[in-house]
Design a protein around this motif. Structure first.
Motif, PDB file in Angstrom:
ATOM      1  N   ASP A   1      71.345  -8.138 -17.826  1.00 34.63           N
ATOM      2  CA  ASP A   1      71.331  -9.526 -17.386  1.00 34.63           C
ATOM      3  C   ASP A   1      70.541 -10.399 -18.369  1.00 34.63           C
ATOM      4  O   ASP A   1      71.018 -11.449 -18.817  1.00 34.63           O
ATOM      5  CB  ASP A   1      70.659  -9.540 -16.004  1.00 34.63           C
ATOM      6  N   VAL A   2      69.337  -9.916 -18.703  1.00 34.72           N
ATOM      7  CA  VAL A   2      68.472 -10.671 -19.623  1.00 34.72           C
ATOM      8  C   VAL A   2      69.129 -10.783 -20.992  1.00 34.72           C
ATOM      9  O   VAL A   2      69.195 -11.867 -21.587  1.00 34.72           O
ATOM     10  CB  VAL A   2      67.106  -9.973 -19.753  1.00 34.72           C
TER      11      VAL A   2
ATOM     12  N   LEU B   1      58.368 -12.690 -25.001  1.00 32.36           N
ATOM     13  CA  LEU B   1      59.333 -13.066 -23.961  1.00 32.36           C
ATOM     14  C   LEU B   1      59.620 -11.869 -23.068  1.00 32.36           C
ATOM     15  O   LEU B   1      59.716 -12.002 -21.852  1.00 32.36           O
ATOM     16  CB  LEU B   1      60.630 -13.558 -24.606  1.00 32.36           C
TER      17      LEU B   1
ATOM     18  N   LEU C   1      59.290 -11.640 -19.038  1.00 32.70           N
ATOM     19  CA  LEU C   1      60.447 -11.310 -18.204  1.00 32.70           C
ATOM     20  C   LEU C   1      60.163 -10.075 -17.373  1.00 32.70           C
ATOM     21  O   LEU C   1      60.528  -9.994 -16.201  1.00 32.70           O
ATOM     22  CB  LEU C   1      61.674 -11.089 -19.093  1.00 32.70           C
TER      23      LEU C   1
ATOM     24  N   GLU D   1      58.062 -11.053 -14.516  1.00 24.57           N
ATOM     25  CA  GLU D   1      58.853 -11.801 -13.538  1.00 24.57           C
ATOM     26  C   GLU D   1      59.710 -10.850 -12.700  1.00 24.57           C
ATOM     27  O   GLU D   1      59.756 -10.945 -11.476  1.00 24.57           O
ATOM     28  CB  GLU D   1      59.728 -12.805 -14.299  1.00 24.57           C
TER      29      GLU D   1
ATOM     30  N   LYS E   1      59.230  -9.750  -8.720  1.00 25.52           N
ATOM     31  CA  LYS E   1      60.372  -9.978  -7.835  1.00 25.52           C
ATOM     32  C   LYS E   1      60.709  -8.705  -7.053  1.00 25.52           C
ATOM     33  O   LYS E   1      60.976  -8.756  -5.849  1.00 25.52           O
ATOM     34  CB  LYS E   1      61.572 -10.411  -8.683  1.00 25.52           C
TER      35      LYS E   1
ATOM     36  N   ARG F   1      50.549 -14.585 -10.478  1.00 24.76           N
ATOM     37  CA  ARG F   1      51.498 -15.679 -10.616  1.00 24.76           C
ATOM     38  C   ARG F   1      50.785 -16.972 -10.937  1.00 24.76           C
ATOM     39  O   ARG F   1      51.223 -17.759 -11.765  1.00 24.76           O
ATOM     40  CB  ARG F   1      52.301 -15.844  -9.320  1.00 24.76           C
TER      41      ARG F   1
ATOM     42  N   ARG G   1      51.305 -18.780 -14.382  1.00 24.29           N
ATOM     43  CA  ARG G   1      51.894 -20.101 -14.371  1.00 24.29           C
ATOM     44  C   ARG G   1      51.000 -21.092 -15.118  1.00 24.29           C
ATOM     45  O   ARG G   1      51.468 -21.932 -15.848  1.00 24.29           O
ATOM     46  CB  ARG G   1      52.058 -20.541 -12.910  1.00 24.29           C
TER      47      ARG G   1
ATOM     48  N   LYS H   1      49.489 -18.620 -19.050  1.00 20.89           N
ATOM     49  CA  LYS H   1      50.118 -17.673 -19.955  1.00 20.89           C
ATOM     50  C   LYS H   1      51.586 -17.893 -20.293  1.00 20.89           C
ATOM     51  O   LYS H   1      52.198 -17.001 -20.836  1.00 20.89           O
ATOM     52  CB  LYS H   1      49.992 -16.250 -19.365  1.00 20.89           C
ATOM     53  N   PRO H   2      52.193 -19.022 -19.991  1.00 22.04           N
ATOM     54  CA  PRO H   2      53.615 -19.102 -20.319  1.00 22.04           C
ATOM     55  C   PRO H   2      53.828 -18.999 -21.827  1.00 22.04           C
ATOM     56  O   PRO H   2      52.968 -19.419 -22.596  1.00 22.04           O
ATOM     57  CB  PRO H   2      54.032 -20.482 -19.821  1.00 22.04           C
ATOM     58  N   ALA H   3      54.946 -18.452 -22.220  1.00 21.85           N
ATOM     59  CA  ALA H   3      55.222 -18.301 -23.650  1.00 21.85           C
ATOM     60  C   ALA H   3      55.712 -19.628 -24.202  1.00 21.85           C
ATOM     61  O   ALA H   3      56.849 -19.791 -24.580  1.00 21.85           O
ATOM     62  CB  ALA H   3      56.272 -17.223 -23.869  1.00 21.85           C
TER      63      ALA H   3
END
Lengths: 121, 188
Positions: free
Chosen positions: B24-25, B56, B60, B63, B67, B173, B177, B180-182
């Protein structure tokens, strides 16, 4: 390692920007990424972890659209929860921006001799 | 970096995830390259704008791991969520780790003692009638009571464990948020 205010701000509002973009019409990731890259200068790769998170939070859903050239394309659109999140976050952002503007208005524009300390996140 | 190099490094970073998630990724990023090249950019330009594939992949992975924990609260998804969080390199969590180990050890101890009490009560229930003072009724009641106590302890421990992992996920999270976002500083 220099984290400018610029980057910190973008991190915070990226999700809001995507919501606003998708509220206009549904879109696919490349389009979202290149629009936001042009508009606020974010790294394009970031859009995919973000879209994944927004999807698992139920803010967007996807549908596959057949393409005349190549494989079918995944379109993202806002869910009802996404519209609600946009309304709430937009109000929050406007209030925040107003407060910051008010502070900037009050600040002297000439540099002051006071010591300046830079805080890094 | 060419398209193939980017995709390979991305895949390398995703090893261990379910094959469907990886596919999917990868298809997302393949489509991105296709669209970019169709828009007249070179593969190298597209790859540079996307950013570091290893980073990335870490995002992912986190994430997807979180989930999975939210979808199925199983011991294995708890373990993968915790590892995904650690993979983000959130220093604060590494500092928390000794404390966390203590808490996990305590919970483990509770589980073990619950099992012990359960077995002991089972023995009392089955054989107590022959040796316990007070006769058959005392043995049966004592045995059932002990087993009920053990089940209660185990249940409470399980609830606390789920809270603990939920708290960790919530913390991660939030951390992820905010800090650490890339996000690459793209000067394009």
């Amino acid at each position: 390692m220099a984290e400018t205010i610029d980057i910190q701000l973008k991190k915070g509002v990226l999700g809001l920007c995507v919501l606003a973009l998708l509220a206009r019409n549904e879109s696919y990731a490349y389009e979202i990424a290149s629009t936001l890259s042009d508009a606020i200068g974010m790294g394009e790769g970031t859009i995919y972890p973000l879209m994944r998170r927004m999807q698992s939070d139920g803010l967007v859903d996807t549908r596959l659209v057949e393409s005349s050239s190549g494989p079918s394309r995944k379109y993202y659109r806002l869910t009802e929860a996404g519209h609600a999140a946009l309304a709430a976050q937009a109000a929050e952002w406007r209030g925040f921006a107003r407060s910051v503007d008010a502070l900037l208005e009050a600040a002297p524009t000439e540099p002051q001799p006071a010591p300046t300390e830079t805080q890094e996140g | 970096m060419t398209r193939n190099e980017f995709i390979n490094r991305l895949k390398q970073g995703l090893i261990g995830l379910p094959a469907a998630s990886i596919a999917d990724v990868v298809s997302d990023y393949e489509a991105h390259f296709t669209d970019g090249v169709a828009a007249g950019r070179s593969e190298a330009e597209v790859a540079a704008a996307l950013g570091d594939p290893s980073r990335l992949a870490r995002e992912l992975r986190a994430e997807i791991g979180l989930k999975q924990w939210e979808d199925t609260k199983s011991p294995s998804s708890a373990v993968s969520a915790v590892f995904a969080v650690l993979g983000l390199g959130a220093i604060d969590i590494l500092i928390l780790l000794p404390l966390l180990m203590g808490v996990i050890g305590t919970l483990f101890g509770f589980f073990m003692s619950a099992i012990g009490i359960f077995i002991a009560s089972g023995v009392v229930f089955a054989t107590g009638a022959f040796w316990m003072p007070g006769g058959v009724f005392a043995a049966l009641l004592g045995g059932v009571g002990g087993m009920a106590l053990a089940v209660t302890i185990a249940g409470l421990t399980a609830i606390v464990s789920v809270w603990l992992v939920n708290g960790l996920v919530w913390y991660a999270r939030l951390h992820y948020r905010l800090l650490k976002p890339a996000l690459d500083a793209q000067n394009a």
